[in-house]
Design a protein around this motif. Sequence first.
Motif, PDB file in Angstrom:
ATOM      1  N   ASP A 149      17.661 105.102  42.897  1.00  0.00           N
ATOM      2  CA  ASP A 149      18.684 104.690  43.862  1.00  0.00           C
ATOM      3  C   ASP A 149      18.397 105.368  45.198  1.00  0.00           C
ATOM      4  OD1 ASP A 149      20.372 103.077  42.135  1.00  0.00           O
ATOM      5  OD2 ASP A 149      20.830 104.965  41.118  1.00  0.00           O
ATOM      6  N   VAL A 150      18.429 104.572  46.272  1.00  0.00           N
ATOM      7  CA  VAL A 150      18.051 105.066  47.600  1.00  0.00           C
ATOM      8  C   VAL A 150      19.134 104.698  48.612  1.00  0.00           C
ATOM      9  CG1 VAL A 150      16.245 105.082  49.376  1.00  0.00           C
ATOM     10  CG2 VAL A 150      15.629 104.646  46.974  1.00  0.00           C
ATOM     11  N   SER A 151      19.422 105.638  49.507  1.00  0.00           N
ATOM     12  CA  SER A 151      20.332 105.398  50.635  1.00  0.00           C
ATOM     13  C   SER A 151      19.605 105.773  51.917  1.00  0.00           C
ATOM     14  CB  SER A 151      21.607 106.228  50.508  1.00  0.00           C
ATOM     15  OG  SER A 151      22.332 105.863  49.352  1.00  0.00           O
ATOM     16  N   ILE A 152      19.757 104.926  52.959  1.00  0.00           N
ATOM     17  CA  ILE A 152      19.135 105.172  54.262  1.00  0.00           C
ATOM     18  C   ILE A 152      20.216 105.125  55.330  1.00  0.00           C
ATOM     19  CG2 ILE A 152      17.509 104.299  55.993  1.00  0.00           C
ATOM     20  CD1 ILE A 152      15.809 103.195  53.749  1.00  0.00           C
ATOM     21  N   TRP A 153      20.204 106.130  56.225  1.00  0.00           N
ATOM     22  CA  TRP A 153      21.089 106.142  57.399  1.00  0.00           C
ATOM     23  C   TRP A 153      20.213 106.099  58.640  1.00  0.00           C
ATOM     24  CZ3 TRP A 153      21.879 109.098  53.060  1.00  0.00           C
ATOM     25  CH2 TRP A 153      23.078 108.883  52.378  1.00  0.00           C
ATOM     26  N   TYR A 154      20.317 105.010  59.373  1.00  0.00           N
ATOM     27  CA  TYR A 154      19.508 104.816  60.583  1.00  0.00           C
ATOM     28  C   TYR A 154      20.347 105.262  61.781  1.00  0.00           C
ATOM     29  CZ  TYR A 154      15.999 102.542  63.574  1.00  0.00           C
ATOM     30  OH  TYR A 154      15.002 102.276  64.487  1.00  0.00           O
ATOM     31  N   GLY A 155      20.280 106.587  62.055  1.00  0.00           N
ATOM     32  CA  GLY A 155      21.134 107.152  63.115  1.00  0.00           C
ATOM     33  C   GLY A 155      22.582 106.808  62.864  1.00  0.00           C
ATOM     34  N   ASP A 156      23.316 106.374  63.927  1.00  0.00           N
ATOM     35  CA  ASP A 156      24.697 105.914  63.792  1.00  0.00           C
ATOM     36  C   ASP A 156      24.783 104.391  63.786  1.00  0.00           C
ATOM     37  OD1 ASP A 156      25.578 108.555  63.801  1.00  0.00           O
ATOM     38  OD2 ASP A 156      25.649 108.610  66.013  1.00  0.00           O
ATOM     39  N   PHE A 180      -0.468  95.267  34.166  1.00  0.00           N
ATOM     40  CA  PHE A 180       0.700  94.614  34.754  1.00  0.00           C
ATOM     41  C   PHE A 180       1.398  95.651  35.628  1.00  0.00           C
ATOM     42  CE2 PHE A 180       0.030  92.831  30.507  1.00  0.00           C
ATOM     43  CZ  PHE A 180      -0.107  91.487  30.791  1.00  0.00           C
ATOM     44  N   ALA A 181       1.413  95.445  36.925  1.00  0.00           N
ATOM     45  CA  ALA A 181       2.072  96.372  37.844  1.00  0.00           C
ATOM     46  C   ALA A 181       2.983  95.566  38.760  1.00  0.00           C
ATOM     47  CB  ALA A 181       1.053  97.154  38.669  1.00  0.00           C
ATOM     48  N   GLY A 182       4.236  95.889  38.778  1.00  0.00           N
ATOM     49  CA  GLY A 182       5.174  95.147  39.614  1.00  0.00           C
ATOM     50  C   GLY A 182       6.424  95.953  39.870  1.00  0.00           C
ATOM     51  N   LEU A 183       7.247  95.469  40.770  1.00  0.00           N
ATOM     52  CA  LEU A 183       8.509  96.140  41.064  1.00  0.00           C
ATOM     53  C   LEU A 183       9.571  95.115  41.415  1.00  0.00           C
ATOM     54  CD1 LEU A 183       9.040  96.175  44.423  1.00  0.00           C
ATOM     55  CD2 LEU A 183       7.172  97.830  44.302  1.00  0.00           C
ATOM     56  N   ARG A 184      10.806  95.504  41.173  1.00  0.00           N
ATOM     57  CA  ARG A 184      11.965  94.723  41.581  1.00  0.00           C
ATOM     58  C   ARG A 184      12.879  95.616  42.408  1.00  0.00           C
ATOM     59  NH1 ARG A 184      13.329  89.993  38.965  1.00  0.00           N
ATOM     60  NH2 ARG A 184      15.523  90.397  39.445  1.00  0.00           N
ATOM     61  N   TYR A 185      13.595  95.003  43.343  1.00  0.00           N
ATOM     62  CA  TYR A 185      14.580  95.780  44.101  1.00  0.00           C
ATOM     63  C   TYR A 185      15.860  94.974  44.245  1.00  0.00           C
ATOM     64  CZ  TYR A 185      13.398  92.899  48.202  1.00  0.00           C
ATOM     65  OH  TYR A 185      13.207  91.847  49.066  1.00  0.00           O
ATOM     66  N   ASP A 186      16.965  95.685  44.363  1.00  0.00           N
ATOM     67  CA  ASP A 186      18.280  95.092  44.600  1.00  0.00           C
ATOM     68  C   ASP A 186      18.949  95.871  45.717  1.00  0.00           C
ATOM     69  OD1 ASP A 186      18.841  93.036  42.315  1.00  0.00           O
ATOM     70  OD2 ASP A 186      17.967  94.789  41.304  1.00  0.00           O
ATOM     71  N   ILE A 187      19.376  95.156  46.753  1.00  0.00           N
ATOM     72  CA  ILE A 187      20.041  95.766  47.899  1.00  0.00           C
ATOM     73  C   ILE A 187      21.549  95.647  47.711  1.00  0.00           C
ATOM     74  CG2 ILE A 187      20.371  95.663  50.405  1.00  0.00           C
ATOM     75  CD1 ILE A 187      17.543  94.527  50.621  1.00  0.00           C
ATOM     76  N   PHE A 188      22.273  96.766  47.926  1.00  0.00           N
ATOM     77  CA  PHE A 188      23.718  96.798  47.759  1.00  0.00           C
ATOM     78  C   PHE A 188      24.386  97.055  49.104  1.00  0.00           C
ATOM     79  CE2 PHE A 188      21.746  98.712  43.911  1.00  0.00           C
ATOM     80  CZ  PHE A 188      21.986  97.654  43.039  1.00  0.00           C
ATOM     81  N   MET A 211      20.753  91.724  58.283  1.00  0.00           N
ATOM     82  CA  MET A 211      20.246  91.313  56.976  1.00  0.00           C
ATOM     83  C   MET A 211      21.289  90.547  56.166  1.00  0.00           C
ATOM     84  SD  MET A 211      18.076  94.711  55.806  1.00  0.00           S
ATOM     85  CE  MET A 211      17.753  94.015  54.204  1.00  0.00           C
ATOM     86  N   TRP A 212      22.414  90.210  56.777  1.00  0.00           N
ATOM     87  CA  TRP A 212      23.489  89.563  56.026  1.00  0.00           C
ATOM     88  C   TRP A 212      23.064  88.235  55.410  1.00  0.00           C
ATOM     89  CZ3 TRP A 212      28.210  90.556  59.773  1.00  0.00           C
ATOM     90  CH2 TRP A 212      28.553  91.914  59.688  1.00  0.00           C
ATOM     91  N   ASP A 213      22.213  87.488  56.078  1.00  0.00           N
ATOM     92  CA  ASP A 213      21.808  86.167  55.593  1.00  0.00           C
ATOM     93  C   ASP A 213      20.487  86.196  54.829  1.00  0.00           C
ATOM     94  OD1 ASP A 213      24.048  84.994  56.734  1.00  0.00           O
ATOM     95  OD2 ASP A 213      23.035  84.696  58.664  1.00  0.00           O
ATOM     96  N   GLU A 214      19.986  87.394  54.522  1.00  0.00           N
ATOM     97  CA  GLU A 214      18.699  87.503  53.841  1.00  0.00           C
ATOM     98  C   GLU A 214      18.899  87.848  52.367  1.00  0.00           C
ATOM     99  OE1 GLU A 214      15.856  89.883  55.820  1.00  0.00           O
ATOM    100  OE2 GLU A 214      16.266  89.062  57.816  1.00  0.00           O
ATOM    101  N   PRO A 215      17.895  87.594  51.513  1.00  0.00           N
ATOM    102  CA  PRO A 215      18.019  87.870  50.077  1.00  0.00           C
ATOM    103  C   PRO A 215      18.326  89.337  49.799  1.00  0.00           C
ATOM    104  CG  PRO A 215      16.083  86.529  50.522  1.00  0.00           C
ATOM    105  CD  PRO A 215      16.597  86.979  51.853  1.00  0.00           C
ATOM    106  N   ARG A 216      19.162  89.566  48.800  1.00  0.00           N
ATOM    107  CA  ARG A 216      19.521  90.934  48.419  1.00  0.00           C
ATOM    108  C   ARG A 216      18.654  91.473  47.279  1.00  0.00           C
ATOM    109  NH1 ARG A 216      24.788  91.902  50.323  1.00  0.00           N
ATOM    110  NH2 ARG A 216      25.003  90.712  52.256  1.00  0.00           N
ATOM    111  N   THR A 217      17.777  90.635  46.734  1.00  0.00           N
ATOM    112  CA  THR A 217      16.911  91.071  45.650  1.00  0.00           C
ATOM    113  C   THR A 217      15.527  90.476  45.850  1.00  0.00           C
ATOM    114  OG1 THR A 217      16.663  91.188  43.234  1.00  0.00           O
ATOM    115  CG2 THR A 217      17.503  89.131  44.154  1.00  0.00           C
ATOM    116  N   GLY A 218      14.545  91.099  45.294  1.00  0.00           N
ATOM    117  CA  GLY A 218      13.179  90.614  45.449  1.00  0.00           C
ATOM    118  C   GLY A 218      12.239  91.346  44.516  1.00  0.00           C
TER     119      GLY A 218
END
Length: 525
Positions: free
Chosen positions: A236-243, A284-292, A299-306
């Motif tokens: 689980d990852v959280s990013i804060w881009y300044g304010d 077999f090497a792969g990854l999945r991500y889910d944005i919360f 990014m509101w109109d972009e996919p939340r998973t990939g």
Amino acid sequence: MMKWIFCLVVCLLAILATPVTVQARIGDMGFFGGISQGRRLPHTTETVIFQQGNGGNTRAITLNVNYQELIFLGGRPVRFDGTMAITNNAPAHIANSATTENAPANIPRSGVFTKRYWVQPTFSTSEDARINRNMNFNVEYRIVGNQVIYHYRIVQSNWNEVIVTPEGTFTLDNVRSSIGVTVIEDRTPGVNYYRGNVWARLYYVGPGDVLVIMEQEGEFHGFYSAWAATETHRTDVSIWYGDEWALQYQIRPSVTVNNVMRWAQNEPTAISFIGNFQEVMQTFAGLRYDIFAPVPFFMWDEPRTGSSDLQHPNTFEQLPAPNMDFLRGNAAEDDIHRLFAMEVLTGPTSNFIPGQAITRGHFMTALARAIRLPTADPPRVQRNRPVPSLFSDVSVNRPEYRYIDAIVREGVAQGREDGSFHFDYGITRQEAITTVVRAIGLESMGMEPTVAAPFADSDAIAGWAMREMTVAYRLGFIEPDVWGNIRPTAALSKGEAAALLNRLIDYMRTGLAGDYADQIVNIAR
């Protein structure tokens, strides 16, 4: 006293003779949510050479792998392709895959070694995503029984990282940043299992001197054997881009490498054998991500998973083509054919009569070969003194001696009270099944008191074998007959032994890996 010295020498030789290709694989994908192709498994030829004591005493220090990572520092995920070099100077008894319970007393039970990760865009020409990352860890370890505990401490002064994305360049502040990794590894005769945790708080100076903070916390699981290896992460990852904005996501990378068998028919047909098995090493090497939530407004109109994957070509090895004509139509034909091709079974194929009872010694020898257990050279005669043997009925001159020694040293089986191994005695079904489960260290799966094997003759199973028999049933190694009986005290035939060992190998190849990659990462393959 002489017996203790002999055991000490044998254990040390076994540790030193461990093949380079099955040394520790922990952290082969790094700790930032990326994926690599892992490292290759030993070919059958290599295994045979090492099990015969001709492998020398060398081990790799640096592993170079193709590497892929998704970068979220600018918000939108951007894929990076490059390479990662992992340098590990762990001592031999830590770097190899030998169990540690019976290691010589003079082997250090704790210490420190260094491990370096260097990620760079070696073959990537894209300016959209570039990573230059250099990390050095001091890894503290301690041995407790068959388990090894690792604690990674970052060397702050040697930690450098610059990441380029379409949004700009991000430079790590290594003074303020911190990262920690802790791992527990359980070393069993056939499979080494591990799990770990990673946490980090990273500070980057981004475009326009904006301060970007990334926090991550996750866990990873893995195992490695001679037939397959897997490592899976869930972070689980959280990013804060300044304010300006914040982003939360989960990333689940996984890599699985395994050896599978493939039958190849000969063309043209005018050849001395109709075909043979090939051993195919696949990755077999792969990854999945889910944005919360929260999600940046852009990014509101972009996919939340990939998802993403890293391609790696298969490699092949030809296996021998034994003559199986005399077994044509036998129920155990395929199992026996496969084991002779893999050299788990050896000698004239015509001597392997499926309905004949297999001896305890020959089954244990085949089991040691099936899990590709490292072996040591037998002791040699010195100054005309008698050559000591572990058991009265297994001479050091017997070709099977090294395998019996390895099986006993690893705790899979033991001798009798009279000092013999009962090498030439028939082995019962429950005894063989018990050793198979112990060989891969999964006895604990049968400890639940509410889970019982559904056998009509469960009362005939010895108390010391009940747990392993239950596990073997759950793993699909054994099945009751049409009357529901498992016949635990019956002699095991050679054909039944071949089927049991082949199921064990198949589970080590693919079944065990599926539990990790499919349940944790859920990557469609």
